[in-house]
Write a protein that holds these residues in place. Structure first.
Motif, PDB file in Angstrom:
ATOM      1  N   VAL A 100      13.797  -2.232   2.426  1.00 16.32           N
ATOM      2  CA  VAL A 100      12.417  -2.276   2.923  1.00 16.32           C
ATOM      3  C   VAL A 100      11.567  -3.183   2.033  1.00 16.32           C
ATOM      4  O   VAL A 100      11.657  -3.124   0.809  1.00 16.32           O
ATOM      5  N   LEU A 101      10.790  -4.037   2.692  1.00 14.04           N
ATOM      6  CA  LEU A 101       9.835  -4.890   1.970  1.00 14.04           C
ATOM      7  C   LEU A 101       8.468  -4.229   1.976  1.00 14.04           C
ATOM      8  O   LEU A 101       7.967  -3.856   3.035  1.00 14.04           O
ATOM      9  N   HIS A 102       7.882  -4.099   0.800  1.00  7.86           N
ATOM     10  CA  HIS A 102       6.499  -3.621   0.697  1.00  7.86           C
ATOM     11  C   HIS A 102       5.583  -4.824   0.510  1.00  7.86           C
ATOM     12  O   HIS A 102       5.714  -5.542  -0.477  1.00  7.86           O
ATOM     13  N   ILE A 103       4.658  -5.009   1.429  1.00  2.87           N
ATOM     14  CA  ILE A 103       3.665  -6.082   1.267  1.00  2.87           C
ATOM     15  C   ILE A 103       2.394  -5.435   0.720  1.00  2.87           C
ATOM     16  O   ILE A 103       1.773  -4.596   1.377  1.00  2.87           O
ATOM     17  N   VAL A 104       2.042  -5.833  -0.491  1.00  2.00           N
ATOM     18  CA  VAL A 104       0.981  -5.151  -1.225  1.00  2.00           C
ATOM     19  C   VAL A 104      -0.129  -6.137  -1.554  1.00  2.00           C
ATOM     20  O   VAL A 104       0.121  -7.177  -2.153  1.00  2.00           O
ATOM     21  N   LYS A 105      -1.328  -5.824  -1.163  1.00  5.17           N
ATOM     22  CA  LYS A 105      -2.456  -6.670  -1.547  1.00  5.17           C
ATOM     23  C   LYS A 105      -2.805  -6.377  -3.005  1.00  5.17           C
ATOM     24  O   LYS A 105      -2.820  -5.224  -3.433  1.00  5.17           O
ATOM     25  N   ASN A 106      -3.119  -7.423  -3.760  1.00  4.20           N
ATOM     26  CA  ASN A 106      -3.330  -7.234  -5.189  1.00  4.20           C
ATOM     27  C   ASN A 106      -4.679  -6.579  -5.513  1.00  4.20           C
ATOM     28  O   ASN A 106      -5.682  -7.260  -5.735  1.00  4.20           O
ATOM     29  N   TYR A 107      -4.653  -5.272  -5.510  1.00  4.85           N
ATOM     30  CA  TYR A 107      -5.757  -4.457  -6.020  1.00  4.85           C
ATOM     31  C   TYR A 107      -5.102  -3.417  -6.913  1.00  4.85           C
ATOM     32  O   TYR A 107      -4.020  -2.895  -6.556  1.00  4.85           O
ATOM     33  N   THR A 108      -5.735  -3.108  -8.007  1.00  2.00           N
ATOM     34  CA  THR A 108      -5.171  -2.153  -8.956  1.00  2.00           C
ATOM     35  C   THR A 108      -4.640  -0.914  -8.246  1.00  2.00           C
ATOM     36  O   THR A 108      -3.513  -0.485  -8.458  1.00  2.00           O
ATOM     37  N   GLY A 109      -5.459  -0.357  -7.385  1.00  2.00           N
ATOM     38  CA  GLY A 109      -5.071   0.878  -6.698  1.00  2.00           C
ATOM     39  C   GLY A 109      -3.864   0.677  -5.799  1.00  2.00           C
ATOM     40  O   GLY A 109      -2.892   1.437  -5.859  1.00  2.00           O
ATOM     41  N   ASP A 110      -3.887  -0.346  -4.984  1.00  6.68           N
ATOM     42  CA  ASP A 110      -2.774  -0.588  -4.066  1.00  6.68           C
ATOM     43  C   ASP A 110      -1.486  -0.829  -4.846  1.00  6.68           C
ATOM     44  O   ASP A 110      -0.427  -0.284  -4.513  1.00  6.68           O
ATOM     45  N   VAL A 111      -1.590  -1.648  -5.882  1.00  5.83           N
ATOM     46  CA  VAL A 111      -0.396  -1.987  -6.659  1.00  5.83           C
ATOM     47  C   VAL A 111       0.201  -0.730  -7.290  1.00  5.83           C
ATOM     48  O   VAL A 111       1.402  -0.479  -7.192  1.00  5.83           O
ATOM     49  N   MET A 112      -0.647   0.101  -7.890  1.00  2.00           N
ATOM     50  CA  MET A 112      -0.130   1.293  -8.569  1.00  2.00           C
ATOM     51  C   MET A 112       0.456   2.301  -7.589  1.00  2.00           C
ATOM     52  O   MET A 112       1.501   2.893  -7.844  1.00  2.00           O
ATOM     53  N   ASN A 113      -0.217   2.505  -6.464  1.00  3.75           N
ATOM     54  CA  ASN A 113       0.290   3.472  -5.492  1.00  3.75           C
ATOM     55  C   ASN A 113       1.609   3.003  -4.885  1.00  3.75           C
ATOM     56  O   ASN A 113       2.535   3.798  -4.698  1.00  3.75           O
ATOM     57  N   PHE A 114       1.685   1.707  -4.559  1.00  6.07           N
ATOM     58  CA  PHE A 114       2.945   1.185  -4.009  1.00  6.07           C
ATOM     59  C   PHE A 114       4.055   1.256  -5.059  1.00  6.07           C
ATOM     60  O   PHE A 114       5.221   1.525  -4.732  1.00  6.07           O
ATOM     61  N   GLU A 115       3.693   1.032  -6.310  1.00  8.81           N
ATOM     62  CA  GLU A 115       4.652   1.109  -7.407  1.00  8.81           C
ATOM     63  C   GLU A 115       5.255   2.509  -7.471  1.00  8.81           C
ATOM     64  O   GLU A 115       6.476   2.668  -7.584  1.00  8.81           O
TER      65      GLU A 115
ATOM     66  N   GLY B 177      -9.390  -3.622 -12.990  1.00 10.45           N
ATOM     67  CA  GLY B 177      -9.933  -2.875 -11.852  1.00 10.45           C
ATOM     68  C   GLY B 177     -10.823  -3.767 -10.992  1.00 10.45           C
ATOM     69  O   GLY B 177     -11.017  -4.952 -11.254  1.00 10.45           O
ATOM     70  N   ARG B 178     -11.372  -3.161  -9.986  1.00 10.95           N
ATOM     71  CA  ARG B 178     -12.138  -3.859  -8.968  1.00 10.95           C
ATOM     72  C   ARG B 178     -13.388  -4.535  -9.514  1.00 10.95           C
ATOM     73  O   ARG B 178     -13.816  -5.592  -9.026  1.00 10.95           O
TER      74      ARG B 178
END
Ligand SMILES: Nc1ncnc2c1ncn2[C@@H]1O[C@H](COP(=O)(O)OP(=O)(O)O)[C@@H](O)[C@H]1O
Ligand SMILES: Nc1ncnc2c1ncn2[C@@H]1O[C@H](COP(=O)(O)OP(=O)(O)O)[C@@H](O)[C@H]1O
Ligand SMILES: [Mg+2]
Ligand SMILES: [Mg+2]
Ligand SMILES: [Mg+2]
Ligand SMILES: [Mg+2]
Lengths: 333, 216, 333, 216
Positions: A100-115, B177-178
């Protein structure tokens, strides 16, 4: 706050229910787990492609689930990254054995949650590769910052990469194409008005009648700078030049151009911006050979627009032109 | 006087209440330099925590804190979800099987939580994040331990240091962060995450030594 | 006035230029004559189908020019009916010898201008039949008034009738189908905010923070009444019930439902409205078997929505499902 | 003193100017009960007329008015385009070949224009449209002719009647045109088309008898 909603806390859930009802032929919506999955998922031996992010950017990402694009999307609360549970559920739902490919937009929150989700998936022996999009030239990129935001290129990448995945290509190749599209794409956005997060109940920022924000992201955050309102011609210059410079676009090159509305700007204005964009690029002998004009990655009811350019090559064009059938993007079938 | 399992339960409930009361304020702070959701996120997460821990109240402190961590991870989202979630998960791992926490256990717990946030968010002091409240707070705790202060005073000095750190974020330029997208424009605004961090630490101090008035 | 425009007087012309650039594969835009014509027009022995109206309703009508829908569109100034010259030019351009259908929304100006154009076309021996759409239940209909406005049903009718015309059906049959769709369709709309005509420079009406307009048209005109802001559930009831009553929809019947955004309302809200609509109709045992949710017939940047229902029969479904390929509506190819 | 070909030219230019000056006002009126474009429409149309008639200034009055009519039809759009366009086309047909207009020709011209508007718009008196200015104006002209008033006075009484008619539209409920969608809510607002009609008739009176001050 003037919105067509019931209670702020029910916005995402009810919109998902509406989406499920409208597009029952294409998607299954699991309202409990808050994931949108392609009806025919998982597809055996096809790489699953998923993305996700806060809600409020509709049609992204749920509108891009379907044939030739995403296998699943995980919408979070408004402007809030979804949680790992959603991503894990989506990953499981689309895993056809090819990873599975995860396409993640670079925002701290998105990156950490997808991680965290990827770690959990790995523990279940699902192969996951994550590709982070970071195309916003309004943001300074450096080792010591959070880096550039992922914005418009995400949509175009999902289309191109989804088409490759549909051919049965292996995960490594799909991920590599995703990285390439991200590398060849840049965006910049501006706002004429703020938006209002439903649960917050009032506009995120206030702008004077003759002011605009330049260099905004897609979460109603203020931009890089505030400026005096300008004409469509000037605004389009302001957004386009940094993109062209950063991509080092040269005369004779071809691009895929997206003029994207932030949600509250009517199509007639987006066409005017596209007209300016074409004029500017023509002046640099860069030709727009593929394009998209409309609301594709929005910030609730914000008025404004963003411009995304992707340097084209034959492979990108081939997968861009390939059939797609999702709630928000459809051609060729 | 160690921190008991019951203290931890009270602290968590008090945090939920304080974060709920300050939800609009935190979101307001996040409007200025972020995306106007931090109060909403924390409130959603700690409301879930509050419900969840009602059911696991007889577990040990470590198990309890791990439940808090996983609940936050599963309900908050955004940047704060994985960060606070990891902090509580690590805190839980550091206090596994414990029914009471003496000063050394407390220090170990805070150290673990701090390491968790740093590992997850890859930020350092001075980047205008929750770390700018939490790092000085943990430093203060270590100093208090060295000075052999009793637990209530230790927690009180932590909360005080967090508050100072939180206020110091006002003048910082965000680089993580943002808020970092704003560059120079982030100056002059208090970091929402540093603020919620202080609120949580203050809640802990208030729980353990409710009789000591704190300087707010 | 906050808009992505240059000079107000250039809005329509520049938007047309932008549209021409984006959709060069589908349409030819004659900016001088202000008409948008299908690239392969005129098609021999195919009934030409044209429509037109003021600009500011994008994607209507220009966005519906292409295979399986309109052969040409005539955009007027913002919210102003086009002039007979445009309609005559469009009629000539699409006349393949089988005659031309004029789809006219029922507004005094549109009706009169199309009437004059039809007289001029007749003088050139081009057979023209006009069908007037008048689906807005917010307006009292009587012999002594201007009658109901033509709104949302126009879009759905253009799709269905365009598909029939594509089969080579004769003008009389195409016109008859148009009348039938109009007879089976009703709409009603509401606004959360006003819009601003570019040349006027300020909002057409002012609304308080807790007010909305019920029973609006598509030209920023005030509605039938002003009301206190309500929930999506209540608003959807207010719009749906008069439509159901007027159409005399009965349990067991099937409808095509459109939840249309007025331009400034984000998709996430339209899905919430659709969710309510589905609930209401389910309560009456009416099933939505085809649907459309998005910005299809707008009023510049107005926030708000309209609901359109068309009672379905097998013929309507067949032509609705038929392939269409226009800038704004595309499926099946 | 008949109305000359030159008077007509001056009248048309003056109308263009007056409509340009009152464009925002007419649009404002149209905002209240219509779609905020009447001033824009009339200004666009008469600006085109003004340019166009510079080229045909040596034609007869009938030809001139027909040019005005077709120019309005081709440039105004909306409801007012076909209505004013038809009015001028019919006025042109009624004055075909004429170089000057005496009272009978004037009356014939106005009658023809009125019939044109009625035929095109299918409205009657009392429906809150331009007819509510134009019908009383034509009635006044006929009365003035019967009373054998000279042309300047005839035109002045026309303009005065148009103004009274225009003001009377305020209290009417619209049953034709876009304002009719408002039903009762249209009461209390002056009809934009009746207003432009008065402005055009006033311009004619002012052109022919500029010395007579009118009661505005
Ligand atoms: N890399 C990081 N390390 C530590 N804390 C961070 C980091 N990035 C963001 N934060 C904290 O998270 C807070 C924002 O949380 P929240 O608003 O809930 O998430 P989001 O930014 O995704 O909307 C910031 O105020 C900051 O204190
Ligand atoms: N049927 C009609 N007969 C006569 N005049 C009409 C009729 N319908 C509308 N009008 C006039 O047209 C005016 C509006 O013109 P305008 O705003 O330019 O067109 P639209 O209503 O198409 O926007 C109204 O104020 C009214 O006086
Ligand atoms: Mg967020
Ligand atoms: Mg936030
Ligand atoms: Mg109009
Ligand atoms: Mg008007």
């Amino acid at each position: 706050m003037k919105k067509l909603i019931n209670k702020p806390e029910d916005v995402v859930r009810e919109a998902l229910a509406g989406m499920a009802a409208v597009h029952a032929d294409l998607i299954n919506v699991d309202i409990e787990q808050q994931i949108i999955v392609r009806r025919d998922a998982p597809i055996k031996n096809k790489v699953g492609v998923i993305s996700g992010g806060g809600s409020g950017h509709e049609p992204m990402h749920g509108g891009y689930v379907g044939y030739g694009m995403l296998d699943a999307a995980c919408p979070g609360a408004v402007f809030t990254s979804p949680v790992p549970d959603q991503m894990l559920a989506a990953t499981r739902a689309v895993n056809g054995g090819a990873g599975v490919l995860h396409i993640v937009k670079n925002y701290t929150g998105d990156v950490m949650n997808f991680e965290m989700a990827a770690e959990l998936a790995a523990a279940e022996d699902i192969e996951v590769v994550s590709v982070v999009t970071n195309d916003d030239v309004a943001v300074q990129d450096s080792l010591y910052t959070a880096g550039r935001r992922g914005v418009g290129v995400t949509v175009l990448l999902e289309k191109i990469v989804g088409a490759l995945a549909e051919t049965g290509a292996p995960l490594a190749q799909v991920a590599e194409l995703a990285r390439q599209v991200n590398n060849q794409g840049r965006s910049m956005g501006m706002a004429l008005t703020s938006c209002t997060v439903p649960a917050a109940g009032k506009p995120t920022f206030e702008l004077g009648e003759d002011e605009m924000e330049i260099g905004i992201g897609i979460h109603g955050e203020p931009g890089r700078r505030r400026a005096k309102l300008a004409t469509a011609a000037e605004i389009t210059e302001t957004l386009t030049n940094p993109i062209v410079d950063d991509l080092r676009l040269k005369a004779g090159e071809q691009v895929l151009a997206m003029v994207n509305g932030m949600g509250g700007t009517p199509l007639i204005e987006l066409y005017i911006v596209f007209n300016e964009l074409e004029r500017i690029l023509k002046g640099k002998s860069i030709s727009i050979t593929r394009s998209l004009v409309g609301n594709y990655i929005t910030s609730l009811e914000m008025a404004g627009c963003s411009i995304t350019l992707v340097r084209l090559n034959d492979e990108f064009v081939k997968y861009w032109d390939a059939p797609v059938h999702t709630p928000a993007l459809r051609w060729g079938r | 006087m160690p921190v008991t399992h019951e203290d931890i339960l009270h602290w968590l409930q008090r945090s939920a209440q304080v974060l709920h009361e300050n939800s609009a304020f935190l979101t307001e702070l996040d409007s200025a330099i972020g995306d106007a959701d931090h109060g909403i996120n924390m409130d959603r997460g700690f409301t879930a925590v509050s419900t969840k821990i009602a059911g696991v109240s007889d577990a040990d402190i470590g198990a309890l804190l791990k439940t808090v961590g996983s609940t936050l991870v599963s309900t908050v989202g955004g940047a704060s979800g994985p960060l606070y979630g990891t902090a509580f998960l690590r805190a839980g791992m550091a206090t596994s099987g414990k029914q009471v926490l003496e000063t050394p256990e407390l220090i170990a717990m805070f150290d673990a939580a701090l390491e968790g946030i740093k590992a997850r968010g890859k930020a350092q002091a001075g980047e205008k994040t929750m770390l700018d409240a939490f790092i000085p707070a943990v430093d203060a705790a270590q100093q208090a331990a060295k000075d052999q202060l009793p637990v209530p005073q230790l927690l009180q000095s932590m909360a005080a240091a967090a508050e100072v750190g939180m206020n110091a974020t006002i003048e910082m330029i965000a680089t993580k962060g943002r808020a970092s997208y704003l560059g120079e424009r982030s100056v002059g605004h208090q970091d929402p995450g540093a603020t919620s961090c202080w609120l949580i630490l203050q809640a802990l101090s208030d729980t353990v030594s409710p009789e000591i008035p704190h300087e707010e």
